[in-house]
Design a protein around this motif. Sequence first.
Motif, PDB file in Angstrom:
ATOM      1  N   PRO B 101       0.826  -1.208   0.000  1.00 51.83           N
ATOM      2  CA  PRO B 101       0.000   0.000   0.000  1.00 51.83           C
ATOM      3  C   PRO B 101       0.861   1.259   0.000  1.00 51.83           C
ATOM      4  CG  PRO B 101      -0.167  -1.184   2.108  1.00 51.83           C
ATOM      5  CD  PRO B 101       0.679  -2.009   1.221  1.00 51.83           C
ATOM      6  N   PRO B 102       0.546   2.246  -0.861  1.00 51.86           N
ATOM      7  CA  PRO B 102       1.261   3.516  -0.822  1.00 51.86           C
ATOM      8  C   PRO B 102       0.930   4.277   0.466  1.00 51.86           C
ATOM      9  CG  PRO B 102      -0.183   3.404  -2.749  1.00 51.86           C
ATOM     10  CD  PRO B 102      -0.488   2.232  -1.892  1.00 51.86           C
ATOM     11  N   LEU B 103       1.727   5.302   0.774  1.00 48.60           N
ATOM     12  CA  LEU B 103       1.572   6.057   2.011  1.00 48.60           C
ATOM     13  C   LEU B 103       0.155   6.614   2.166  1.00 48.60           C
ATOM     14  CD1 LEU B 103       3.273   6.939   4.433  1.00 48.60           C
ATOM     15  CD2 LEU B 103       3.797   9.047   3.222  1.00 48.60           C
ATOM     16  N   SER B 104      -0.437   7.053   1.050  1.00 51.24           N
ATOM     17  CA  SER B 104      -1.773   7.642   1.118  1.00 51.24           C
ATOM     18  C   SER B 104      -2.813   6.624   1.590  1.00 51.24           C
ATOM     19  CB  SER B 104      -2.176   8.194  -0.251  1.00 51.24           C
ATOM     20  OG  SER B 104      -2.115   7.157  -1.202  1.00 51.24           O
ATOM     21  N   VAL B 105      -2.568   5.345   1.295  1.00 50.04           N
ATOM     22  CA  VAL B 105      -3.470   4.287   1.785  1.00 50.04           C
ATOM     23  C   VAL B 105      -3.215   4.055   3.278  1.00 50.04           C
ATOM     24  CG1 VAL B 105      -4.064   1.833   1.599  1.00 50.04           C
ATOM     25  CG2 VAL B 105      -3.697   3.189  -0.478  1.00 50.04           C
ATOM     26  N   ASN B 106      -1.930   4.055   3.654  1.00 48.75           N
ATOM     27  CA  ASN B 106      -1.583   3.870   5.076  1.00 48.75           C
ATOM     28  C   ASN B 106      -2.184   4.964   5.947  1.00 48.75           C
ATOM     29  OD1 ASN B 106      -0.103   1.673   4.386  1.00 48.75           O
ATOM     30  ND2 ASN B 106       1.874   2.703   4.479  1.00 48.75           N
ATOM     31  N   THR B 107      -2.171   6.187   5.436  1.00 44.10           N
ATOM     32  CA  THR B 107      -2.677   7.291   6.256  1.00 44.10           C
ATOM     33  C   THR B 107      -4.190   7.434   6.113  1.00 44.10           C
ATOM     34  OG1 THR B 107      -2.127   8.812   4.468  1.00 44.10           O
ATOM     35  CG2 THR B 107      -0.532   8.622   6.255  1.00 44.10           C
ATOM     36  N   GLY B 108      -4.790   6.601   5.282  1.00 40.48           N
ATOM     37  CA  GLY B 108      -6.244   6.560   5.218  1.00 40.48           C
ATOM     38  C   GLY B 108      -6.887   7.543   4.251  1.00 40.48           C
ATOM     39  N   GLU B 110      -6.515   7.421   0.865  1.00 42.35           N
ATOM     40  CA  GLU B 110      -6.923   6.705  -0.354  1.00 42.35           C
ATOM     41  C   GLU B 110      -7.092   5.219  -0.027  1.00 42.35           C
ATOM     42  OE1 GLU B 110      -5.376   8.778  -4.257  1.00 42.35           O
ATOM     43  OE2 GLU B 110      -3.647   8.327  -3.023  1.00 42.35           O
ATOM     44  N   LYS B 111      -7.803   4.505  -0.908  1.00 43.78           N
ATOM     45  CA  LYS B 111      -8.090   3.088  -0.654  1.00 43.78           C
ATOM     46  C   LYS B 111      -7.374   2.206  -1.671  1.00 43.78           C
ATOM     47  CE  LYS B 111     -12.264   1.911   1.848  1.00 43.78           C
ATOM     48  NZ  LYS B 111     -11.774   2.669   2.983  1.00 43.78           N
ATOM     49  N   TYR B 112      -6.824   1.110  -1.195  1.00 45.58           N
ATOM     50  CA  TYR B 112      -6.183   0.148  -2.087  1.00 45.58           C
ATOM     51  C   TYR B 112      -7.259  -0.619  -2.855  1.00 45.58           C
ATOM     52  CZ  TYR B 112      -2.452  -2.854  -3.740  1.00 45.58           C
ATOM     53  OH  TYR B 112      -1.540  -3.501  -4.544  1.00 45.58           O
TER      54      TYR B 112
END
Lengths: 592, 197
Positions: B101-108, B110-112
């Motif tokens: 998962p990219p950082l934006s998914v980790n930080t919530g 964006e969604k994978y």
Amino acid sequence: MKILLSGNEAIALGAYHAGVKVATAYPGTPSTEILEAVARFPDVYAEWSTNEKVAMEVAMGAAYAGARALCSMKQVGLNVASDPFMAASVTGIQAGLVVANADDPGIHSSQCEQDNRFYAPFAKVPMLEPSDSQEAYDLMAYAFDISEKFDTPVLVRTTTRIAHAKSAVNVSGKRPSPGQASFQHDMGKYVMLPTNARVRCRVVEERSRRLAEYVESFPLNEVVWGKHRLGIVTSGVAYQYAREVFPGASFLKLCMTWPLPANLIQKFADKVAKLIVIEELSPYLEGRIREMGIEVSGKDFIPALGELNPAIIEQAAHKAGLLPKSFPVTPVRLPTDLPKRPPVLCPGCPHSGVFFVLSMLGQRTKGKNPKITVTGDIGCYTLGAYPPLNALDTTACMGASIGQAIGMAKAGVGEKVVAVIGDSTFMHSGITGLVNAVYDKANIALLILDNGTTAMTGHQEHPGTGVTVRGEKTQPVELEKLVRGIGVKDVRVVDAFDLKALRTNLRESLQSPELSVLIVRGPCAVQAERQTPEAVDAALCNDCDTCLLVGCPAILGGDGQVKIDETLCIGCTVCQQLCPRRAIAPESRKAA
Amino acid sequence: MEKLDILLTGVGGQGIILASDIICQAALGAGYDTKKTDALGMAQRGGAVVSHVRLGEKVWSPLIKESAADILIAFEKLEGGRWCGYLRPEGTAIINNQAIPPLSVNTGTEKYPADKDIRSIFRQRTKHIYFVEGTQTAKQLGDARALNAYLLGCLSALSPAIKVRDWKARLGERVPKKALEINLAAFDRGRKDIKNA
């Protein structure tokens, strides 16, 4: 024997077989691997220079003294080296001086997209451009010969898709036995007092005239006849794209692109119904050809920005009516919410903690109306400008953070301005800025992020590391002593992974009424020793998401409770220190 | 002589550059003309990586044209989906079932994407889709880093012009001695998984 080489490796091997004795560079994408490849040959002196200007001067000195020299850099590196480069054009050399310069169309890793071909006419220096690794290898022998025959530096200009692309090379050369270097005193040639410089400039004009004759029969400029309806003048990787897109056309491929072969171009133009130029970036060839009075087009339909590729040229050619209409494949529709993957600071990066503290102190996490202004510089740490850290306000060029901070302070920005620079960039061109700050009494805070390497270009050594490009030990230039020696009184050294110390020292630096330098020290995560990975204790975590503000790729938020990816985490402990509920610890993993 | 354009995509640290180097070396050894070029971006770790590999009787451009790749090898699912437009109609997609998962998914923020969403991206281009368990298999064999050897094994089953022993010889030249056994086993597993699919 055919071997697979990148353009950079081919330039290095070509230079080696041309008898290069001294090679210098400062790392920069996409040129870095040239010096790394040269440094593998034990019988060449290779060095990482402090910056490109010094690299050019060292190479100049060697060439003055009769040793063939190679100086390599990325496109913006030649801006730094332009002062000695212009001077070397005027003095000429004794042994060959070749400047290998790699441009970055598409801006993969640069601050701008300048087209360095214009340096050749500007500096009145001949320029060669390979279109693949074979030509990169072959051109080096010509480059050194032209340099010596015409008493001039030679620019070998590549782009990313030459420098970093690999293709087969037939290696034909063999290294000659090196001659003995000796400097021949010649005050009129090497001492550029105005009286001498005026004379030399006339020599350069005469040189340009002779080069213009020479290029007409340069053996690697090549005409490929196809149909005479369309003639394409091209060079570099654009030649490869054009060959693919226009299989039936006639081509004039130019490997020597300054001076230009006016007669050859005119003859080619006379034999084709329509003449176009296909080139990446600015209309350099097109403009020069138009100045010759030849009717030509190109940039009216081919983009002047970004990297080209065969598809872009094909679409442009369809629109311009140069190719029959094709039936394009239905494009793939990607979901609009497909997450992007911008570059990030690594897990365990020594920059993350200090940026987190800076961002908190300066109320920068929201990215709006921050309390502290931060000028940035060139390196991995530029990535600290992205959310969630939002830690930087400017980035321009190597070393600019310090001068910009001084300017902002002198302009009257209220709070103390913070400048952020890496150790290698500070050595490259931050020192003079700091001297300026001391001398002109600038009340700024300078953070030198010392990770002990030139990380972004792939971990090259620099004067602070105490190791040369060959891995030999040398005297390290110590940052603390250097900074104190310049006259900075408030100098602090802080552990990059100690958040409390970072907060205290940064606060004191910001409040102190004088110039303050904070050296933030911690090894690059890629080179650091792995410690026990952290884990989240689910019973203690209350989903406050504070740990996500550090922007660490190993901390997985998103749906539900935060987790830490144990394969990515190297145990830097920054998240452990900032967790308000002490829910993060390596021990949690053992317990679980 | 067949022409083959192969696009490799994934995330920094997955061994993509080494894999594309090995393909080129193997192609050169088999008498092909070959070129490759990588796009890495700024990040030392965790950034998107794309590698273009071309082989044929004569290769001009090092970059593959959009909608022209014969084979797309996705080391990571999302990066596979993102570059699907490079695959030619009815080309072959080898998708490693691993999500980074990219950082934006980790930080919530964006969604994978779900597996079915990734499949539906690829179905727009082709029905030749292989979802493979490369990371899982490499881990079982003892080293997650053997993922690239596994995926080269997959590729070898689709490009018979290069002989198995040549693939293995090239692997032997580039993989550290102590990791070679696991890598060769991963290569065999990848080859077998495609043949049995």
